[in-house]
Design a protein around this motif. Structure first.
Motif, PDB file in Angstrom:
ATOM      1  N   ARG A 105       0.807  -1.217   0.000  1.00  0.00           N
ATOM      2  CA  ARG A 105       0.000   0.000   0.000  1.00  0.00           C
ATOM      3  C   ARG A 105       0.843   1.271   0.000  1.00  0.00           C
ATOM      4  NH1 ARG A 105      -3.989  -1.156   4.948  1.00  0.00           N
ATOM      5  NH2 ARG A 105      -4.673   0.977   4.449  1.00  0.00           N
ATOM      6  N   VAL A 106       2.171   1.115  -0.049  1.00  0.00           N
ATOM      7  CA  VAL A 106       3.068   2.269   0.002  1.00  0.00           C
ATOM      8  C   VAL A 106       3.856   2.367  -1.302  1.00  0.00           C
ATOM      9  CG1 VAL A 106       4.951   3.379   1.260  1.00  0.00           C
ATOM     10  CG2 VAL A 106       3.252   2.006   2.502  1.00  0.00           C
ATOM     11  N   GLU A 107       3.917   3.587  -1.849  1.00  0.00           N
ATOM     12  CA  GLU A 107       4.686   3.834  -3.071  1.00  0.00           C
ATOM     13  C   GLU A 107       5.750   4.883  -2.791  1.00  0.00           C
ATOM     14  OE1 GLU A 107       2.349   4.764  -6.574  1.00  0.00           O
ATOM     15  OE2 GLU A 107       0.584   3.846  -5.651  1.00  0.00           O
ATOM     16  N   VAL A 108       6.894   4.708  -3.398  1.00  0.00           N
ATOM     17  CA  VAL A 108       7.946   5.712  -3.373  1.00  0.00           C
ATOM     18  C   VAL A 108       8.316   6.011  -4.816  1.00  0.00           C
ATOM     19  CG1 VAL A 108      10.271   6.309  -2.624  1.00  0.00           C
ATOM     20  CG2 VAL A 108       8.809   4.897  -1.155  1.00  0.00           C
ATOM     21  N   ASN A 109       8.100   7.260  -5.212  1.00  0.00           N
ATOM     22  CA  ASN A 109       8.399   7.666  -6.580  1.00  0.00           C
ATOM     23  C   ASN A 109       7.724   6.758  -7.608  1.00  0.00           C
ATOM     24  OD1 ASN A 109      10.013   9.615  -5.390  1.00  0.00           O
ATOM     25  ND2 ASN A 109      11.858   8.371  -5.558  1.00  0.00           N
ATOM     26  N   ASP A 110       6.433   6.515  -7.384  1.00  0.00           N
ATOM     27  CA  ASP A 110       5.590   5.730  -8.303  1.00  0.00           C
ATOM     28  C   ASP A 110       5.950   4.249  -8.354  1.00  0.00           C
ATOM     29  OD1 ASP A 110       4.017   7.916  -8.995  1.00  0.00           O
ATOM     30  OD2 ASP A 110       5.360   8.516 -10.616  1.00  0.00           O
ATOM     31  N   ARG A 111       6.741   3.763  -7.410  1.00  0.00           N
ATOM     32  CA  ARG A 111       7.049   2.332  -7.330  1.00  0.00           C
ATOM     33  C   ARG A 111       6.500   1.772  -6.021  1.00  0.00           C
ATOM     34  NH1 ARG A 111      13.485   1.990  -8.867  1.00  0.00           N
ATOM     35  NH2 ARG A 111      13.445   3.303 -10.754  1.00  0.00           N
ATOM     36  N   ILE A 112       5.779   0.671  -6.100  1.00  0.00           N
ATOM     37  CA  ILE A 112       5.282   0.010  -4.899  1.00  0.00           C
ATOM     38  C   ILE A 112       6.449  -0.632  -4.162  1.00  0.00           C
ATOM     39  CG2 ILE A 112       3.812  -1.839  -4.012  1.00  0.00           C
ATOM     40  CD1 ILE A 112       1.928  -1.336  -6.322  1.00  0.00           C
ATOM     41  N   VAL A 113       6.551  -0.358  -2.882  1.00  0.00           N
ATOM     42  CA  VAL A 113       7.638  -0.881  -2.061  1.00  0.00           C
ATOM     43  C   VAL A 113       7.084  -1.941  -1.128  1.00  0.00           C
ATOM     44  CG1 VAL A 113       9.392  -0.336  -0.345  1.00  0.00           C
ATOM     45  CG2 VAL A 113       8.882   1.298  -2.166  1.00  0.00           C
ATOM     46  N   THR A 114       7.651  -3.128  -1.189  1.00  0.00           N
ATOM     47  CA  THR A 114       7.246  -4.209  -0.283  1.00  0.00           C
ATOM     48  C   THR A 114       8.421  -4.727   0.526  1.00  0.00           C
ATOM     49  OG1 THR A 114       7.564  -5.816  -2.070  1.00  0.00           O
ATOM     50  CG2 THR A 114       5.339  -4.941  -1.766  1.00  0.00           C
TER      51      THR A 114
END
Length: 320
Positions: A105-114
């Protein structure tokens, strides 16, 4: 002391053995071996709540921005851990922020981070939770002032007259640069927004976004349905036509009337001029609402900070 035997004559296996193994109440576990991993309980849906996080002014990233380049390849010492940044922004606790990351549910610079432990630069990276960009710029301030009658909408006055700056002198003295969004004339009281967010202030005042302001007006004369129709239908003023988005009679008493009027125009003295043109001079005017931000029971001369819901609403109406 020897532990009591079971009915079949074997010792009670709930006690730890000398080899350091854990209790054998777990099926398939042999004493002395490593402790098996316990099955993780599923997360309750209502356990994760986004709370008090300020939305960022800009929800989109320009094609010219290079913020998205290489943030996953930074050294371990660069930036701040993502879950810590989310916690500082008021999104959730660090533990719950880690769960949000696991859930994608978290994105950094339009990339989903898991991946846990990713480091980010709060001043450069664009961080979103559930698609909403999170603002972690603690330098931006947003306040609602209930401006008293007789006070001028300026941060300082060369003639020494009472002004808005007198009420926020402590904040300006501490280095916070605040300015008012729009103006209320000296005889008009009520809601005035103060901020150091120039972009938001400019958009709130721009006629393109048609941000509504609500007033309570006490006028001379007994208002009737004809007055309401004229206010909503439009009135020709010296600088062009003007009309109310909404008008309502609240009360009529002793030759005076109390009305609620909503208008999105920002021309000088527009509400007073509307009533004056229709033969109902204004005796008292109070602004009670700006879009969805309400004055409520806030006392004259007092200052309060906007909450996250109010700020989100203002950003949305001006498309930030």
């Amino acid at each position: 002391m020897t532990p009591p035997a079971r009915r079949d004559g074997t010792p009670d296996k709930k006690q730890s053995n000398r080899s350091g193994g854990y209790r054998s109440s777990v099926r398939g576990y042999k004493p002395g071996s490593n402790r098996p991993q316990q099955r993780q309980q599923p997360q309750k849906k209502d356990e994760i709540l986004l709370s008090n996080a300020k939305p960022a002014k800009k929800q989109n990233v320009s094609a010219d921005d290079d913020w998205s380049l290489g943030f996953l390849n930074r050294n371990d010492s660069d930036g701040i851990r993502l879950q810590k940044v989310l916690a500082q922004a008021g999104v959730a606790s660090r533990r719950h922020a880690e769960i949000l990351i696991d859930q994608g549910r978290v994105e950094v610079n339009d990339r989903i981070v898991t991946t846990q432990g990713v480091r980010v630069d709060p001043k450069k990276d664009v961080i979103r939770v559930d698609g909403v960009r999170i603002n972690i710029n603690e330098d931006l301030e947003y306040f609602v002032l209930n401006k008293p009658r007789g006070m001028h909408s300026t941060m300082s006055d060369e003639l020494g007259r009472p002004c808005v700056g007198d009420l926020v002198s402590e904040k300006t003295a501490s280095g916070q640069r605040l300015f008012h969004v729009g103006r209320l004339d000296a005889d008009t009281e009520g809601l005035l927004l103060l901020t150091n967010d120039g972009e938001l202030a400019n958009r709130l005042m721009h006629p393109k976004y048609e941000v509504t302001k609500t007033y309570l007006a006490t006028v001379r004369g007994e208002a009737n349905n004809k007055l309401i129709s004229e206010l909503r239908g439009g009135v020709e003023l010296e600088d062009g036509p003007a009309k109310a988005d909404f008008a309502q009679i609240i009360d009529v008493f002793q030759g005076k009337s109390l009305l609620r009027i909503e208008i999105h125009e920002g021309r000088k003295h527009i509400v007073r001029r509307l009533f004056q043109e229709l033969g109902f001079p204004v005796e008292r005017l109070v602004r009670t609402k700006l879009h969805t931000v309400q004055l409520g029971d806030q006392k004259p001369g007092t200052l309060r900070a906007l909450n996250s819901a109010e700020l989100t609403s203002l950003y949305k109406v001006v498309q930030l």
